[in-house]
Scaffold this active site. Sequence first.
Site, PDB file in Angstrom:
ATOM      1  N   ALA A   7       1.018  -1.099   0.254  1.00 39.20           N
ATOM      2  CA  ALA A   7       0.169  -0.240  -0.050  1.00 39.20           C
ATOM      3  C   ALA A   7       0.931   0.837   0.223  1.00 39.20           C
ATOM      4  O   ALA A   7       1.890   1.066   0.612  1.00 39.20           O
ATOM      5  CB  ALA A   7      -0.736   0.028   1.451  1.00 39.20           C
ATOM      6  N   CYS A   8       0.084   2.172  -0.531  1.00 40.20           N
ATOM      7  CA  CYS A   8       1.264   2.839  -0.994  1.00 40.20           C
ATOM      8  C   CYS A   8      -0.067   4.868  -1.257  1.00 40.20           C
ATOM      9  O   CYS A   8      -1.204   4.133  -0.270  1.00 40.20           O
ATOM     10  CB  CYS A   8       1.697   3.696  -1.869  1.00 40.20           C
ATOM     11  SG  CYS A   8       1.182   3.761  -3.717  1.00 40.20           S
ATOM     12  N   GLY A   9       0.338   6.432  -0.576  1.00 48.98           N
ATOM     13  CA  GLY A   9      -0.887   6.957  -1.195  1.00 48.98           C
ATOM     14  C   GLY A   9      -1.732   6.412  -1.782  1.00 48.98           C
ATOM     15  O   GLY A   9      -3.196   6.903  -2.023  1.00 48.98           O
TER      16      GLY A   9
END
Length: 92
Positions: A7-9
């Site tokens: 997960a990232c922004g």
Amino acid sequence: MKRILVACGNGIATSTVVASKVKEYLASQGVDAETTQTKLMEVPGKVEGYDLLVTTGQFEGQTGDVPVVKGMPILTGIGADQTMKEILNHLK
């Protein structure tokens, strides 16, 4: 097959890089893994059923029993080896 949620922004750029590097590293260690990318804000609704969550940003949400590894060192290269070993240890 191990399942890893990365997960990232925005669930696109940095998670793609990290997912690719993690999958490549695990393959070199004999671990068959599947990676899925998502946005950090979507993690609580998606993380169930995964073996590991790797994040590239600040995450304070709930993951149930799924362990979390901070993946920023994989992007920067500083401490990447240690982070990869931590990921491997969670999956063995």
